[in-house]
Design a protein around this motif. Structure first.
Motif, PDB file in Angstrom:
ATOM      1  N   LEU A 295      -7.504 -13.126  -2.866  1.00  0.00           N
ATOM      2  CA  LEU A 295      -5.959 -13.203  -4.009  1.00  0.00           C
ATOM      3  C   LEU A 295      -6.922 -11.294  -3.577  1.00  0.00           C
ATOM      4  O   LEU A 295      -5.293 -10.432  -3.704  1.00  0.00           O
ATOM      5  CB  LEU A 295      -6.700 -13.433  -4.743  1.00  0.00           C
ATOM      6  N   ALA A 296      -7.184 -10.381  -3.169  1.00  0.00           N
ATOM      7  CA  ALA A 296      -7.576  -9.054  -4.232  1.00  0.00           C
ATOM      8  C   ALA A 296      -8.939  -8.217  -3.853  1.00  0.00           C
ATOM      9  O   ALA A 296      -9.729  -9.780  -3.381  1.00  0.00           O
ATOM     10  CB  ALA A 296      -6.576  -9.057  -4.886  1.00  0.00           C
ATOM     11  N   PHE A 297      -8.855  -6.832  -3.692  1.00  0.00           N
ATOM     12  CA  PHE A 297      -9.806  -6.508  -2.260  1.00  0.00           C
ATOM     13  C   PHE A 297     -10.236  -5.308  -3.364  1.00  0.00           C
ATOM     14  O   PHE A 297      -8.055  -4.081  -3.637  1.00  0.00           O
ATOM     15  CB  PHE A 297     -10.399  -6.743  -1.701  1.00  0.00           C
TER      16      PHE A 297
ATOM     17  N   ASN B 152     -14.950  -9.138   4.794  1.00  0.00           N
ATOM     18  CA  ASN B 152     -14.527 -11.080   4.793  1.00  0.00           C
ATOM     19  C   ASN B 152     -15.559 -12.282   4.431  1.00  0.00           C
ATOM     20  O   ASN B 152     -14.936 -12.855   3.657  1.00  0.00           O
ATOM     21  CB  ASN B 152     -13.199 -11.245   5.520  1.00  0.00           C
ATOM     22  N   LYS B 153     -16.420 -12.240   4.677  1.00  0.00           N
ATOM     23  CA  LYS B 153     -17.376 -13.090   3.960  1.00  0.00           C
ATOM     24  C   LYS B 153     -17.710 -12.564   2.922  1.00  0.00           C
ATOM     25  O   LYS B 153     -18.766 -13.607   2.265  1.00  0.00           O
ATOM     26  CB  LYS B 153     -18.542 -13.323   5.455  1.00  0.00           C
ATOM     27  N   ILE B 154     -17.729 -11.309   2.290  1.00  0.00           N
ATOM     28  CA  ILE B 154     -19.031 -10.782   1.293  1.00  0.00           C
ATOM     29  C   ILE B 154     -17.596 -11.597   0.655  1.00  0.00           C
ATOM     30  O   ILE B 154     -16.205 -10.878  -0.214  1.00  0.00           O
ATOM     31  CB  ILE B 154     -18.443  -9.539   0.863  1.00  0.00           C
TER      32      ILE B 154
ATOM     33  N   ILE C  42     -12.156 -10.432  -5.313  1.00  0.00           N
ATOM     34  CA  ILE C  42     -11.763 -11.554  -5.964  1.00  0.00           C
ATOM     35  C   ILE C  42     -10.838 -12.405  -5.227  1.00  0.00           C
ATOM     36  O   ILE C  42      -9.902 -12.620  -4.482  1.00  0.00           O
ATOM     37  CB  ILE C  42     -10.127 -10.723  -6.683  1.00  0.00           C
ATOM     38  N   TYR C  43     -11.956 -13.689  -5.832  1.00  0.00           N
ATOM     39  CA  TYR C  43     -11.020 -14.678  -4.441  1.00  0.00           C
ATOM     40  C   TYR C  43     -10.530 -15.852  -5.766  1.00  0.00           C
ATOM     41  O   TYR C  43     -11.185 -16.015  -6.801  1.00  0.00           O
ATOM     42  CB  TYR C  43     -13.224 -15.502  -4.043  1.00  0.00           C
ATOM     43  N   HIS C  44     -10.260 -16.789  -5.221  1.00  0.00           N
ATOM     44  CA  HIS C  44      -9.768 -17.814  -5.806  1.00  0.00           C
ATOM     45  C   HIS C  44     -10.217 -19.287  -5.386  1.00  0.00           C
ATOM     46  O   HIS C  44      -9.382 -19.214  -3.684  1.00  0.00           O
ATOM     47  CB  HIS C  44      -8.577 -18.190  -6.246  1.00  0.00           C
TER      48      HIS C  44
ATOM     49  N   GLN D 292     -22.441  -3.125  -2.199  1.00  0.00           N
ATOM     50  CA  GLN D 292     -22.552  -1.417  -1.716  1.00  0.00           C
ATOM     51  C   GLN D 292     -22.163  -0.978  -0.391  1.00  0.00           C
ATOM     52  O   GLN D 292     -22.493  -1.615   0.440  1.00  0.00           O
ATOM     53  CB  GLN D 292     -23.797  -0.935  -2.008  1.00  0.00           C
ATOM     54  N   LEU D 293     -21.441   0.014  -0.103  1.00  0.00           N
ATOM     55  CA  LEU D 293     -21.351   0.568   1.134  1.00  0.00           C
ATOM     56  C   LEU D 293     -22.049   2.214   1.120  1.00  0.00           C
ATOM     57  O   LEU D 293     -21.168   2.433   2.578  1.00  0.00           O
ATOM     58  CB  LEU D 293     -19.737   0.671   0.896  1.00  0.00           C
TER      59      LEU D 293
END
Length: 385
Positions: A99-101, A67-69, A92-94, A74-75
């Motif tokens: 908002l999404a990932f 949640n801090k990224i 995807i942040y606002h 890369q995973l």
């Protein structure tokens, strides 16, 4: 460009997601894809293909560790048993709100093109998310406008149902105040002149608010006027009203009311209190409450009991009818406001005209009691000469 054109044409959400999946699979060589968006504090998966499909709760918990990224990460070497099966995490942040990932795996792209493709994927997903947010906002606006129109219609309906605030005849003077707690309330009152020597009045509290309460009130008023025109017996009228309520609402709504009929020749007052606040009769320095009657209507197929009160009315008698909102105030200070306090106020101000008494009572609530009302307030006061 295809996605943008589709958005401008207001293409449905499933169609947009299908276009996204086609682009991801056929143009960007993404073999495994999970796309989750935020909805009311939780995440829902709106696109998934490739590999074994995990439960949404498992994906959500896995991605909470990231949640801090704020940028694509890369995973492939990640220690989490779910995330290590994917190549990249794309958030995807606002501002500071996620908002999404998306999770992408089996990503077959040349190493020198990876950064460009990831940036493109993030931009593409961001465009989709913005489009979905705009759809959501547009839907909320339509719902808000629909609700506002419903409230306006409810107010119009109620204004047509509420009679004139005052009336004065040779034998009776009437004053009324109606103060809805919101734009549209559930209170109702009426005065019906039956013939040259009889009149009937009613005060009621309909359960619920908004358009449903307004429509129920309109139906109740029509039924009351219809039965009052052809039926002399108050118990029969009350029984018919209950049957009508049960037929319309199936026991899901109810009405408390006080219904009374006065004969000017005999000076007899007949009344039925159906689970309502007791009307206060003040005459010759004494106040009594009119409680005889039945339970609320609309709650039982057959009223469990039904009693009609009868009382002789002396000249210059005062009758104060009200709904429960008159006594329902949020506490303020140490002043007590209940039925006994109301009777004391009426005893002190009984010589006022109905309209002036109503005004004095509302002023008393605002200036002396100072409590905050939590329900509609209706006053219907009669002076019988």
């Amino acid at each position: 460009m295809e996605i943008t054109r589709a958005i401008n044409k207001n293409t449905s959400t499933p169609a947009l997601i299908q276009m996204l999946e086609v682009i991801m699979q056929n143009y960007l060589q993404v073999g495994k894809f999970r796309f989750l968006i935020e909805k009311e504090g939780n995440y829902i998966c709106i696109s998934k293909y490739g590999g074994d499909i995990e439960p949404i709760s498992v994906l959500h918990r896995a991605c909470l560790t990231l949640n801090k990224i704020k940028l694509p990460a890369q995973l492939s070497d990640h220690s989490h048993p779910v995330l290590q099966h994917y190549d990249y995490f794309i958030p995807i942040y606002h501002k500071s709100k996620a908002l999404a990932f998306a999770l992408i795996g089996d990503f077959n792209t040349p190493a020198e093109m990876a950064d460009n493709d990831l940036t493109f994927i993030q931009t593409l997903i961001n465009v989709i998310v913005v489009a979905l947010e705009n759809k959501k906002l547009f839907k909320e606006r339509l719902q808000s406008e629909r609700f506002q129109r419903e409230m306006e219609l409810a107010v119009e309906v109620q204004n047509m149902l509420i009679p004139l605030k005052g009336r004065k005849e040779a034998t009776v003077e009437i004053g009324a105040r109606y103060l809805p707690h919101q734009n549209i309330g559930g209170d109702y009152f009426d005065f019906i002149r039956l013939n040259d020597h009889e009149f009937l009045w009613c005060i009621a509290d309909v359960s619920g608010k908004g358009m449903s309460a307004a429509l129920l009130m309109a139906n109740f008023q029509a039924s009351l006027h219809a039965w009052a025109a052809v039926e002399d017996d108050l118990t029969n009228i009350m029984d018919r009203l209950n049957q009508k309520m049960i037929g319309n609402t199936k026991g899901e709504k109810f009405i408390t009311l006080f219904l009374a009929k006065y004969n000017e020749r005999t000076r007899k007052l007949n009344y039925i209190n159906a689970g309502h606040n007791a009307t206060i009769l003040f005459c010759k320095g004494k106040a009594i409450t009119l409680k005889l009657g039945t339970t609320m209507i609309g709650a039982f197929d057959e009223l469990p009991f039904l009693n009609e009160g009868e009382i002789d009315i002396e000249p210059n008698s005062l009758l104060v009818n009200y709904t429960d909102g008159l006594l329902d105030f949020e506490p303020h200070g140490t002043k007590v406001w209940d039925e006994d306090a109301l009777i004391e106020f009426i005893t002190t101000h009984h010589d006022l005209s109905p309209d002036k008494l109503n005004k004095a009572l509302i002023d008393h609530l605002n200036l002396t009691i100072k409590g905050k009302p939590i329900d509609d307030i209706t006053l219907l006061t009669l002076r019988i000469f």
